[in-house]
Enzyme design. Structure first.
Site, PDB file in Angstrom:
ATOM      1  N   SER A   1       0.827  -1.200   0.000  1.00 44.15           N
ATOM      2  CA  SER A   1       0.000   0.000   0.000  1.00 44.15           C
ATOM      3  C   SER A   1       0.866   1.255   0.000  1.00 44.15           C
ATOM      4  O   SER A   1       1.667   1.458  -0.899  1.00 44.15           O
ATOM      5  CB  SER A   1      -0.964  -0.025   1.187  1.00 44.15           C
ATOM      6  OG  SER A   1      -1.895   1.021   1.105  1.00 44.15           O
TER       7      SER A   1
ATOM      8  N   ASP B   1      -2.963   6.146  -3.552  1.00 49.29           N
ATOM      9  CA  ASP B   1      -1.775   5.563  -2.938  1.00 49.29           C
ATOM     10  C   ASP B   1      -1.234   4.477  -3.863  1.00 49.29           C
ATOM     11  O   ASP B   1      -1.683   4.325  -5.001  1.00 49.29           O
ATOM     12  CB  ASP B   1      -2.115   5.004  -1.555  1.00 49.29           C
ATOM     13  CG  ASP B   1      -3.106   3.846  -1.622  1.00 49.29           C
ATOM     14  OD1 ASP B   1      -3.847   3.740  -2.617  1.00 49.29           O
ATOM     15  OD2 ASP B   1      -3.125   3.040  -0.673  1.00 49.29           O
TER      16      ASP B   1
ATOM     17  N   ASP C   1      -1.360   1.120  -4.117  1.00 54.03           N
ATOM     18  CA  ASP C   1      -2.172   0.034  -4.674  1.00 54.03           C
ATOM     19  C   ASP C   1      -3.573   0.484  -5.050  1.00 54.03           C
ATOM     20  O   ASP C   1      -4.408  -0.325  -5.420  1.00 54.03           O
ATOM     21  CB  ASP C   1      -2.221  -1.162  -3.719  1.00 54.03           C
ATOM     22  CG  ASP C   1      -3.079  -0.900  -2.482  1.00 54.03           C
ATOM     23  OD1 ASP C   1      -2.986   0.218  -1.929  1.00 54.03           O
ATOM     24  OD2 ASP C   1      -3.814  -1.807  -2.055  1.00 54.03           O
TER      25      ASP C   1
ATOM     26  N   ASP D   1      -6.202   1.826  -3.396  1.00 52.12           N
ATOM     27  CA  ASP D   1      -7.423   1.645  -2.610  1.00 52.12           C
ATOM     28  C   ASP D   1      -7.730   2.881  -1.772  1.00 52.12           C
ATOM     29  O   ASP D   1      -8.676   2.884  -0.993  1.00 52.12           O
ATOM     30  CB  ASP D   1      -7.363   0.389  -1.738  1.00 52.12           C
ATOM     31  CG  ASP D   1      -6.318   0.454  -0.640  1.00 52.12           C
ATOM     32  OD1 ASP D   1      -5.523   1.418  -0.599  1.00 52.12           O
ATOM     33  OD2 ASP D   1      -6.281  -0.478   0.194  1.00 52.12           O
TER      34      ASP D   1
END
Length: 466
Positions: A95, A229, A231, A233
């Site tokens: 992340s 961000d 990834d 999400d």
């Protein structure tokens, strides 16, 4: 930091995410949780992710299951792909945390794993996988359906005439954001694409990054700026007044635009949604921080009423849709995992439908402002011990918060959240998956909220490093 489950999957140092450890966790997941006979695998753009994804695929095939390699893809796109196929999924991502760390996010065929699933996986670690004929390996494009989800829902003219800067950095959604803006007839300007992984935390942007925004707006004549961000999400949206819109404000506006009635959101989220006569929400449930807790609350709401128009969102902006929502030109199917595109797009579309700039729509909301930041390099054990002391010792708490005045309420749902007599709020909490100490604040003005975060992070740094 030994790899362990936190608020959003398994996380740890890359050097400790070894091939045997990855095989062990994936094997445990497949033995403990439903999988539908196949597992979709995705990854972010950090340097270690391709190798770890390869180990994940090896473990899936060794268990006799079909592995579906989706390549570099946003986490919500991977989740959408696996949900549509009735399959499980594993996302390789750390992340927003630095590139020396990485992790795994697990999905059963119905969505993200729960805290109960995590416990089952932990109990299954170390078990030898049964002998099985090696499973097959195929590839799939999880991106196209994810893009179509939003182009079908919002139509080809939703962003017509809008100049949208797309801060690409190393987000795995950097090209998808361009594709979607252009498909909605917006003008997309790609900015600051990076071949090196940049750990952008949309909830706690560093000051140097924020300073770049003004230059980008001027150079490219932008009306808004979007990003995510690593990834994808978590969203990031900067309005036409060059203000970063907090994720929990994006969540509230998105929920209202979709006609949601039941809101599930962590205790750290902006309390503006409680104001009378502003939003038409029928029920608000506060949870611990982390998508598994938000999802659990959403599932409880749906169990009580399967037709509930329920959504969830976090202070970081990740948005979870729990019902089939009507958008301007089509339906949005439920997607109960954190998503970045919906909370980036919905407020822009709502503002344009109202014939006003995004800043005007936001300025009409109740004047409650949040801020958040973190101290890195603080061991979780140290943070927890400090919070335990303040929680148990009223005198120590009063001394630490003396500059803000007497407290009026205390909430220990997740960390320590103190409401003061003047209406200000300070919330201290250790990160669930990194050696970080986070501070959230809420106040009647943006400057006050920011000052509270600066003050108490400074005090935390001085106290914990002494």
């Amino acid at each position: 930091m030994a790899p362990k489950f936190g608020t959003s999957g398994l996380r740890g140092l890359v050097v400790e995410l070894t091939e045997p450890l990855v095989h062990d966790y994936v094997t445990a997941f497949l033995s403990a949780c439903p999988h539908g006979g196949a597992v979709h695998v995705g990854r972010d753009l950090r340097p270690s992710s391709p190798q770890i994804a390869g180990w994940v695929i090896d473990a899936i095939r060794a268990a006799g299951l079909k592995a579906v390699d989706c390549g570099a893809v946003p986490t919500p796109a991977l989740a959408l792909s696996s949900l549509n196929a009735g399959a499980a999924a594993v996302m390789v991502t750390g992340s927003h945390i630095p590139a020396d760390r990485n992790g795994l996010k697990f999905y059963v065929p119905t969505g993200e794993i729960s805290k109960e699933d995590e416990a089952l996986i932990n109990r299954a670690l170390g078990q030898t996988a049964p002998d099985a004929e090696q499973g097959s390996l195929t590839q799939a494009d999880a991106r196209a359906a994810y893009v179509a989800r939003y182009t079908d829902a919002y139509g080809t003219e939703a962003l017509q005439g809008l100049r949208v800067g797309v801060y690409q950095h190393s987000s795995v959604a950097r090209d998808i954001m361009i594709d979607v803006v252009q498909a909605l007839s917006g003008t997309a300007i790609a900015i600051a694409r990076s071949d090196k992984f940049i750990p952008v935390d949309t909830e706690a942007l560093d000051p140097d990054t924020k300073k770049l925004f003004a230059g980008w707006f001027a150079e490219h004549d932008l009306q808004v700026l979007i990003s995510t961000d690593g990834d994808a999400d978590r969203p990031m949206l900067v309005d036409d007044a060059q203000r970063v819109v907090p994720g929990d404000v994006l969540g509230a506006v998105t929920a209202a635009s979709l006609g949601a009635k039941v809101i599930c959101t962590p205790v750290s989220s902006n309390t503006m949604i409680d104001a009378e006569g502003v939003f038409d929400f029928a029920q608000i449930t506060r949870t611990k921080i982390g998508s598994p807790f938000v999802i659990a609350a959403m599932e409880d709401a749906l169990q009580a009423d399967p037709a509930a128009r329920v959504v969830g969102y976090e202070a970081n902006g990740g948005f979870l849709l729990g019902f089939a929502a009507q958008a301007p030109t089509g339906k949005l199917a439920p997607l109960m995992t954190r998503d970045c595109l919906l909370p980036n797009l919905a407020p822009l579309v709502a503002a344009r439908a109202a014939g006003q700039p995004l800043s005007a729509l936001l300025d009409a909301l109740p004047p409650r402002f949040t801020a958040a930041d973190r101290i890195q390099g603080i061991a979780t054990e140290t943070s927890k011990a400090f919070i335990a002391k303040l929680t148990e010792d009223a005198a120590a708490r009063a001394a630490f918060f003396a500059a803000t005045g007497p407290e009026s309420a205390l909430d220990t749902t997740d960390g320590l959240r103190v409401t003061f007599a003047n209406g200000d709020v300070v919330h201290l909490r250790p990160s669930g998956n990194a050696p970080e100490f986070r501070c959230y604040a809420e106040a009647g003005s943006r400057d006050t909220a920011t000052a509270l975060v600066d003050t108490y992070l400074g005090k935390l740094g001085a106290t914990l490093s002494a």
